[in-house]
Enzyme design. Sequence first.
Site, PDB file in Angstrom:
ATOM      1  N   ARG A 326     -24.309  15.146 -12.730  1.00 32.12           N
ATOM      2  CA  ARG A 326     -25.143  16.159 -13.370  1.00 32.12           C
ATOM      3  C   ARG A 326     -26.625  16.076 -13.010  1.00 32.12           C
ATOM      4  O   ARG A 326     -27.303  17.095 -12.966  1.00 32.12           O
ATOM      5  CB  ARG A 326     -24.932  16.162 -14.897  1.00 32.12           C
ATOM      6  CG  ARG A 326     -23.523  16.637 -15.266  1.00 32.12           C
ATOM      7  CD  ARG A 326     -23.324  16.865 -16.750  1.00 32.12           C
ATOM      8  NE  ARG A 326     -24.096  17.978 -17.247  1.00 32.12           N
ATOM      9  CZ  ARG A 326     -25.203  17.872 -17.953  1.00 32.12           C
ATOM     10  NH1 ARG A 326     -25.687  16.681 -18.272  1.00 32.12           N
ATOM     11  NH2 ARG A 326     -25.844  18.934 -18.350  1.00 32.12           N
ATOM     12  N   CYS A 357     -23.993   6.898  -0.832  1.00 27.78           N
ATOM     13  CA  CYS A 357     -24.883   7.021   0.315  1.00 27.78           C
ATOM     14  C   CYS A 357     -25.599   8.362   0.292  1.00 27.78           C
ATOM     15  O   CYS A 357     -25.398   9.206   1.165  1.00 27.78           O
ATOM     16  CB  CYS A 357     -24.083   6.854   1.593  1.00 27.78           C
ATOM     17  SG  CYS A 357     -23.239   5.283   1.618  1.00 27.78           S
ATOM     18  N   TYR A 386     -18.486  17.128 -18.999  1.00 31.55           N
ATOM     19  CA  TYR A 386     -18.885  17.404 -17.617  1.00 31.55           C
ATOM     20  C   TYR A 386     -19.262  16.137 -16.852  1.00 31.55           C
ATOM     21  O   TYR A 386     -20.180  16.142 -16.031  1.00 31.55           O
ATOM     22  CB  TYR A 386     -20.008  18.457 -17.577  1.00 31.55           C
ATOM     23  CG  TYR A 386     -19.635  19.729 -18.314  1.00 31.55           C
ATOM     24  CD1 TYR A 386     -18.632  20.562 -17.813  1.00 31.55           C
ATOM     25  CD2 TYR A 386     -20.239  20.078 -19.507  1.00 31.55           C
ATOM     26  CE1 TYR A 386     -18.252  21.712 -18.497  1.00 31.55           C
ATOM     27  CE2 TYR A 386     -19.860  21.230 -20.203  1.00 31.55           C
ATOM     28  CZ  TYR A 386     -18.872  22.040 -19.687  1.00 31.55           C
ATOM     29  OH  TYR A 386     -18.500  23.176 -20.370  1.00 31.55           O
TER      30      TYR A 386
HETATM   31  C1  LIG Z   1     -17.840  26.650 -19.763  1.00 31.09           C
HETATM   32  C2  LIG Z   1     -17.292  27.675 -20.644  1.00 31.09           C
HETATM   33  C3  LIG Z   1     -17.238  27.445 -22.016  1.00 31.09           C
HETATM   34  C4  LIG Z   1     -17.782  26.213 -22.670  1.00 31.09           C
HETATM   35  O1  LIG Z   1     -19.141  26.085 -22.538  1.00 31.09           O
HETATM   36  P1  LIG Z   1     -19.888  24.851 -23.274  1.00 31.09           P
HETATM   37  O2  LIG Z   1     -21.286  25.022 -22.869  1.00 31.09           O
HETATM   38  O3  LIG Z   1     -19.284  23.607 -22.722  1.00 31.09           O
HETATM   39  O4  LIG Z   1     -19.644  25.007 -24.721  1.00 31.09           O
HETATM   40  C5  LIG Z   1     -16.650  28.415 -22.809  1.00 31.09           C
HETATM   41  N1  LIG Z   1     -16.135  29.542 -22.273  1.00 31.09           N
HETATM   42  C6  LIG Z   1     -16.166  29.785 -20.953  1.00 31.09           C
HETATM   43  C7  LIG Z   1     -15.572  31.023 -20.429  1.00 31.09           C
HETATM   44  C8  LIG Z   1     -16.746  28.876 -20.097  1.00 31.09           C
HETATM   45  O5  LIG Z   1     -16.793  29.125 -18.790  1.00 31.09           O
END
Ligand SMILES: *Cc1c(COP(=O)(O)O)cnc(C)c1O
Length: 428
Positions: A326, A357, A386
Amino acid sequence: MMTEVKNGVLYIDGVSVPEIAKQFGTPCYIMSEDTVRKNCRKYMDAAEKYYGKNALPLYASKAFSCVDIYKTVASEGFGADVVSGGELYTALKAGFDPKKIYFHGNAKTADEIKFALESGVGRIVADNIEELDRIDGIAKELNVKADISFRIKPGVEAHTHNFVKTGQIDSKFGFALENGEAFRAVKSAAEKKNINIAGVHCHIGSQIFDIAPFVLAAKIMLGFIAKVKNELSIEIKELNLGGGFGIRYVEGDNPEPYEDYMQKIADTVKSESEALGITVPFILVEPGRSIVAEAGITAYTVMSVKTIEKIRTYVAIDGGMTDNPRYALYGSKYEACIANKAGDPCDFTATIAGRCCESGDLIGENMKIQKPEAGDILTVFSTGAYNYSMASNYNRVPRPPVIMIKNGEPKIIVKRETYEDIIKNDTI
Ligand SMILES: *Cc1c(COP(=O)(O)O)cnc(C)c1O
């Protein structure tokens, strides 16, 4: 999660982090099931309190997907949002009720659509016109009717990082509202024999702290439902408002309590439905990050401390972008601590460097930690979302295990990858 410092050592949910590191090795992800369940309950309680059960929270499982987590959220009454055949497969293996699975994605393959229909998923969330045709065609072959929802871009900009801003028209996800694309899609779907229009969906971004963009998106979506009702005589019964609720990564991150989001959105849904003369739709929300992020940490071993005079100190660890990409992807910020010196002052400024690397393989720059030395157990907080789900085998680094603390006992819910796993698909 419950963190405390006892005799200078960091504990989570009553378990010593250096002990877990010793028992299971590093790097490892450590998660608190208790925290996951508490987070789920906030959403379940809100669904009941504000919508009288005319609502269902779905766990956006791309945040952290493995068999155990689907079992946990299912037992809390959640549905799930999946975005690939792999996530769907994992959820089904966990025994997830397919009716409570919503299948997302902006480029679902024909095989994935077939898999979803054959498994009897609750909804397929259609992203584009070609996909509508594809779903209709595959449903016809299988002699079923596909219950679909439409991914719609409501044109709302959420105040968040550019890369995770998806509500605006310039986004690869979904049908645009402003130019009539979404309306035409609903009209065209209504003429398809093997499609049943069940709902509409929007997701305006991620790690959002403001309530206002959610409220605005809800209003716009309800307006669309009313337009479809008035002009096409089609009643859309379900409104999915997506996820994106922010969490605390570092000091200064101040997300509103989820109950407040839920309450304000519910107030808008009710008053706006009344004003528009439509029945209050069944409401879905899709939290991912806010269910698991703060339930997880990562423990690493410090390998070296390299001070470059007048420039910076690199603290190298035995993990990095392979288990947490991230920072490399978004410049995301984290807090860290040395678990075996957690009682010491946090006055050392470190750039935490991964083992890959790549010069950009960092966990963060100028992070305040206790004075580090080789062999210390460095802990990075709020890595439950994530991280594992975005992990890779770059440099052929095996992915770390996930240790879930259940009732005060650390349990392996995902095993550490082995070198055998690494070459498993290589033809020899
Ligand atoms: C990523 C995503 C979520 C979740 O988002 P968060 O920020 O992790 O709560 C919900 N709905 C859809 C369609 C997404 O792509």
